[in-house]
Design a protein around this motif. Structure first.
Motif, PDB file in Angstrom:
ATOM      1  N   GLU A   1      44.332  45.814  28.663  1.00  0.00           N
ATOM      2  CA  GLU A   1      43.115  46.004  29.462  1.00  0.00           C
ATOM      3  C   GLU A   1      42.564  44.664  29.936  1.00  0.00           C
ATOM      4  OE1 GLU A   1      40.510  47.707  31.784  1.00  0.00           O
ATOM      5  OE2 GLU A   1      42.054  48.820  30.698  1.00  0.00           O
ATOM      6  N   ALA A   2      42.579  43.676  29.075  1.00  0.00           N
ATOM      7  CA  ALA A   2      42.120  42.338  29.471  1.00  0.00           C
ATOM      8  C   ALA A   2      42.999  41.782  30.586  1.00  0.00           C
ATOM      9  CB  ALA A   2      42.113  41.406  28.265  1.00  0.00           C
ATOM     10  N   LEU A   3      44.308  42.007  30.501  1.00  0.00           N
ATOM     11  CA  LEU A   3      45.207  41.547  31.562  1.00  0.00           C
ATOM     12  C   LEU A   3      44.949  42.289  32.876  1.00  0.00           C
ATOM     13  CD1 LEU A   3      48.591  41.062  29.683  1.00  0.00           C
ATOM     14  CD2 LEU A   3      47.178  39.295  30.740  1.00  0.00           C
ATOM     15  N   ARG A   4      44.661  43.588  32.785  1.00  0.00           N
ATOM     16  CA  ARG A   4      44.329  44.349  33.998  1.00  0.00           C
ATOM     17  C   ARG A   4      43.086  43.775  34.669  1.00  0.00           C
ATOM     18  NH1 ARG A   4      45.321  48.582  30.508  1.00  0.00           N
ATOM     19  NH2 ARG A   4      47.364  49.497  30.809  1.00  0.00           N
ATOM     20  N   THR A   5      42.100  43.410  33.860  1.00  0.00           N
ATOM     21  CA  THR A   5      40.875  42.812  34.394  1.00  0.00           C
ATOM     22  C   THR A   5      41.187  41.484  35.060  1.00  0.00           C
ATOM     23  OG1 THR A   5      39.525  43.922  32.724  1.00  0.00           O
ATOM     24  CG2 THR A   5      38.569  41.979  33.785  1.00  0.00           C
ATOM     25  N   GLN A   6      41.985  40.658  34.400  1.00  0.00           N
ATOM     26  CA  GLN A   6      42.366  39.372  34.982  1.00  0.00           C
ATOM     27  C   GLN A   6      43.122  39.564  36.289  1.00  0.00           C
ATOM     28  OE1 GLN A   6      44.457  37.581  31.588  1.00  0.00           O
ATOM     29  NE2 GLN A   6      43.007  35.883  31.756  1.00  0.00           N
ATOM     30  N   LEU A   7      44.050  40.520  36.308  1.00  0.00           N
ATOM     31  CA  LEU A   7      44.830  40.786  37.510  1.00  0.00           C
ATOM     32  C   LEU A   7      43.923  41.251  38.641  1.00  0.00           C
ATOM     33  CD1 LEU A   7      47.507  40.973  38.997  1.00  0.00           C
ATOM     34  CD2 LEU A   7      47.794  43.259  38.015  1.00  0.00           C
ATOM     35  N   SER A   8      42.991  42.112  38.342  1.00  0.00           N
ATOM     36  CA  SER A   8      42.063  42.595  39.358  1.00  0.00           C
ATOM     37  C   SER A   8      41.263  41.439  39.961  1.00  0.00           C
ATOM     38  CB  SER A   8      41.117  43.632  38.749  1.00  0.00           C
ATOM     39  OG  SER A   8      40.152  44.034  39.687  1.00  0.00           O
ATOM     40  N   ARG A   9      40.788  40.562  39.119  1.00  0.00           N
ATOM     41  CA  ARG A   9      40.040  39.389  39.601  1.00  0.00           C
ATOM     42  C   ARG A   9      40.924  38.483  40.452  1.00  0.00           C
ATOM     43  NH1 ARG A   9      37.032  38.443  33.881  1.00  0.00           N
ATOM     44  NH2 ARG A   9      35.505  40.117  34.125  1.00  0.00           N
ATOM     45  N   ALA A  10      42.157  38.303  40.031  1.00  0.00           N
ATOM     46  CA  ALA A  10      43.086  37.461  40.793  1.00  0.00           C
ATOM     47  C   ALA A  10      43.385  38.085  42.150  1.00  0.00           C
ATOM     48  CB  ALA A  10      44.383  37.256  39.995  1.00  0.00           C
ATOM     49  N   GLU A  11      43.545  39.413  42.193  1.00  0.00           N
ATOM     50  CA  GLU A  11      43.799  40.090  43.468  1.00  0.00           C
ATOM     51  C   GLU A  11      42.589  39.996  44.390  1.00  0.00           C
ATOM     52  OE1 GLU A  11      44.993  43.893  41.905  1.00  0.00           O
ATOM     53  OE2 GLU A  11      47.120  43.372  42.061  1.00  0.00           O
ATOM     54  N   GLU A  12      41.389  40.100  43.838  1.00  0.00           N
ATOM     55  CA  GLU A  12      40.172  39.922  44.641  1.00  0.00           C
ATOM     56  C   GLU A  12      40.124  38.517  45.217  1.00  0.00           C
ATOM     57  OE1 GLU A  12      36.919  40.747  42.009  1.00  0.00           O
ATOM     58  OE2 GLU A  12      37.361  42.899  41.915  1.00  0.00           O
ATOM     59  N   PHE A  13      40.482  37.529  44.410  1.00  0.00           N
ATOM     60  CA  PHE A  13      40.493  36.149  44.857  1.00  0.00           C
ATOM     61  C   PHE A  13      41.518  35.939  45.965  1.00  0.00           C
ATOM     62  CE2 PHE A  13      42.031  31.691  44.077  1.00  0.00           C
ATOM     63  CZ  PHE A  13      40.926  31.053  44.648  1.00  0.00           C
ATOM     64  N   ALA A  14      42.714  36.495  45.805  1.00  0.00           N
ATOM     65  CA  ALA A  14      43.751  36.377  46.828  1.00  0.00           C
ATOM     66  C   ALA A  14      43.294  37.029  48.130  1.00  0.00           C
ATOM     67  CB  ALA A  14      45.059  37.008  46.336  1.00  0.00           C
ATOM     68  N   ALA A  15      42.643  38.193  48.027  1.00  0.00           N
ATOM     69  CA  ALA A  15      42.139  38.872  49.225  1.00  0.00           C
ATOM     70  C   ALA A  15      41.075  38.022  49.915  1.00  0.00           C
ATOM     71  CB  ALA A  15      41.583  40.246  48.857  1.00  0.00           C
ATOM     72  N   ASP A  16      40.232  37.399  49.131  1.00  0.00           N
ATOM     73  CA  ASP A  16      39.197  36.532  49.706  1.00  0.00           C
ATOM     74  C   ASP A  16      39.829  35.344  50.429  1.00  0.00           C
ATOM     75  OD1 ASP A  16      36.431  35.752  50.121  1.00  0.00           O
ATOM     76  OD2 ASP A  16      36.810  34.148  48.651  1.00  0.00           O
ATOM     77  N   LEU A  17      40.853  34.773  49.822  1.00  0.00           N
ATOM     78  CA  LEU A  17      41.535  33.652  50.474  1.00  0.00           C
ATOM     79  C   LEU A  17      42.219  34.087  51.762  1.00  0.00           C
ATOM     80  CD1 LEU A  17      43.090  31.805  47.402  1.00  0.00           C
ATOM     81  CD2 LEU A  17      41.103  31.109  48.767  1.00  0.00           C
ATOM     82  N   ARG A  18      42.834  35.290  51.759  1.00  0.00           N
ATOM     83  CA  ARG A  18      43.452  35.813  52.992  1.00  0.00           C
ATOM     84  C   ARG A  18      42.402  35.996  54.077  1.00  0.00           C
ATOM     85  NH1 ARG A  18      46.418  38.832  49.421  1.00  0.00           N
ATOM     86  NH2 ARG A  18      45.031  40.624  49.586  1.00  0.00           N
ATOM     87  N   ARG A  19      41.249  36.532  53.681  1.00  0.00           N
ATOM     88  CA  ARG A  19      40.167  36.745  54.643  1.00  0.00           C
ATOM     89  C   ARG A  19      39.711  35.411  55.227  1.00  0.00           C
ATOM     90  NH1 ARG A  19      35.102  36.072  54.416  1.00  0.00           N
ATOM     91  NH2 ARG A  19      34.959  35.858  52.151  1.00  0.00           N
ATOM     92  N   ARG A  20      39.546  34.423  54.390  1.00  0.00           N
ATOM     93  CA  ARG A  20      39.104  33.093  54.857  1.00  0.00           C
ATOM     94  C   ARG A  20      40.171  32.451  55.753  1.00  0.00           C
ATOM     95  NH1 ARG A  20      34.625  30.839  52.475  1.00  0.00           N
ATOM     96  NH2 ARG A  20      33.755  32.020  50.756  1.00  0.00           N
ATOM     97  N   ALA A  21      41.433  32.603  55.367  1.00  0.00           N
ATOM     98  CA  ALA A  21      42.510  32.047  56.200  1.00  0.00           C
ATOM     99  C   ALA A  21      42.540  32.748  57.546  1.00  0.00           C
ATOM    100  CB  ALA A  21      43.848  32.192  55.492  1.00  0.00           C
ATOM    101  N   GLY A  22      42.271  34.057  57.540  1.00  0.00           N
ATOM    102  CA  GLY A  22      42.212  34.807  58.795  1.00  0.00           C
ATOM    103  C   GLY A  22      41.107  34.331  59.710  1.00  0.00           C
ATOM    104  N   GLN A  23      40.016  33.862  59.153  1.00  0.00           N
ATOM    105  CA  GLN A  23      38.911  33.336  59.953  1.00  0.00           C
ATOM    106  C   GLN A  23      39.330  32.088  60.720  1.00  0.00           C
ATOM    107  OE1 GLN A  23      35.921  32.653  56.970  1.00  0.00           O
ATOM    108  NE2 GLN A  23      35.071  34.725  57.151  1.00  0.00           N
ATOM    109  N   LEU A  24      40.270  31.343  60.166  1.00  0.00           N
ATOM    110  CA  LEU A  24      40.715  30.113  60.809  1.00  0.00           C
ATOM    111  C   LEU A  24      41.664  30.374  61.961  1.00  0.00           C
ATOM    112  CD1 LEU A  24      41.348  27.957  57.619  1.00  0.00           C
ATOM    113  CD2 LEU A  24      39.445  27.755  59.229  1.00  0.00           C
ATOM    114  N   THR A  25      42.314  31.529  61.962  1.00  0.00           N
ATOM    115  CA  THR A  25      43.296  31.815  63.007  1.00  0.00           C
ATOM    116  C   THR A  25      42.715  32.656  64.129  1.00  0.00           C
ATOM    117  OG1 THR A  25      44.099  33.762  61.814  1.00  0.00           O
ATOM    118  CG2 THR A  25      45.231  31.672  61.390  1.00  0.00           C
ATOM    119  N   THR A  26      41.487  33.115  63.993  1.00  0.00           N
ATOM    120  CA  THR A  26      40.899  33.929  65.071  1.00  0.00           C
ATOM    121  C   THR A  26      39.882  33.158  65.846  1.00  0.00           C
ATOM    122  OG1 THR A  26      39.254  34.813  63.529  1.00  0.00           O
ATOM    123  CG2 THR A  26      41.251  36.110  63.926  1.00  0.00           C
TER     124      THR A  26
END
Length: 130
Positions: A105-130
């Motif tokens: 369960e702790a690993l699932r929580t960590q993974l969820s946070r990491a996926e949220e972080f990756a999504a945020d980085l993708r969103r920010r990178a997308g802002q630079l290309t538009t």
């Protein structure tokens, strides 16, 4: 089988397998005439238990404890154990099962946070290309 074959099957390094031998977690079942470590399917199964426990943060001592429980069950079979020993082993296994569930369960929580972080980085990178 030789240590190289075991390493390939378990995805553990030769060094790691040797270390587990040195600390007594998994001893090779035999040695060749040339002194090379030889492993059986049972040895590979033990290494797989260790490999599964490692990412969950179990210590080498805890791994050894669990392996001693499973060794006892494999040697005697549950039906051949006395009631007191069966109860004792059941409690010990139950503690490992509970710890495993909590760590998963702790690993699932960590993974969820990491996926949220990756999504945020993708969103920010997308802002630079538009």
């Amino acid at each position: 089988m030789h240590i190289g074959q075991v390493a390939a099957r378990t995805e553990l390094s030769l060094r790691t397998i040797r270390h587990y031998d040195e600390v007594g977690l998994v001893r090779p079942s035999a040695r060749s005439q040339g002194g090379f470590r030889l492993y059986t399917e049972a040895d590979v199964a033990r290494l797989m238990v260790i490999r599964r426990m490692k990412p969950l943060g179990f210590t080498l001592e805890e791994m050894g404890e669990l392996l001693s429980i499973t060794d006892r069950l494999d040697q005697a079979g549950a039906a051949a154990l006395g009631e007191a020993e069966r109860e004792h082993l059941s409690q010990r296994l139950g503690r490992f099962e509970q710890a495993t569930r909590e760590r998963c369960e702790a690993l699932r929580t960590q993974l969820s946070r990491a996926e949220e972080f990756a999504a945020d980085l993708r969103r920010r990178a997308g802002q630079l290309t538009t």
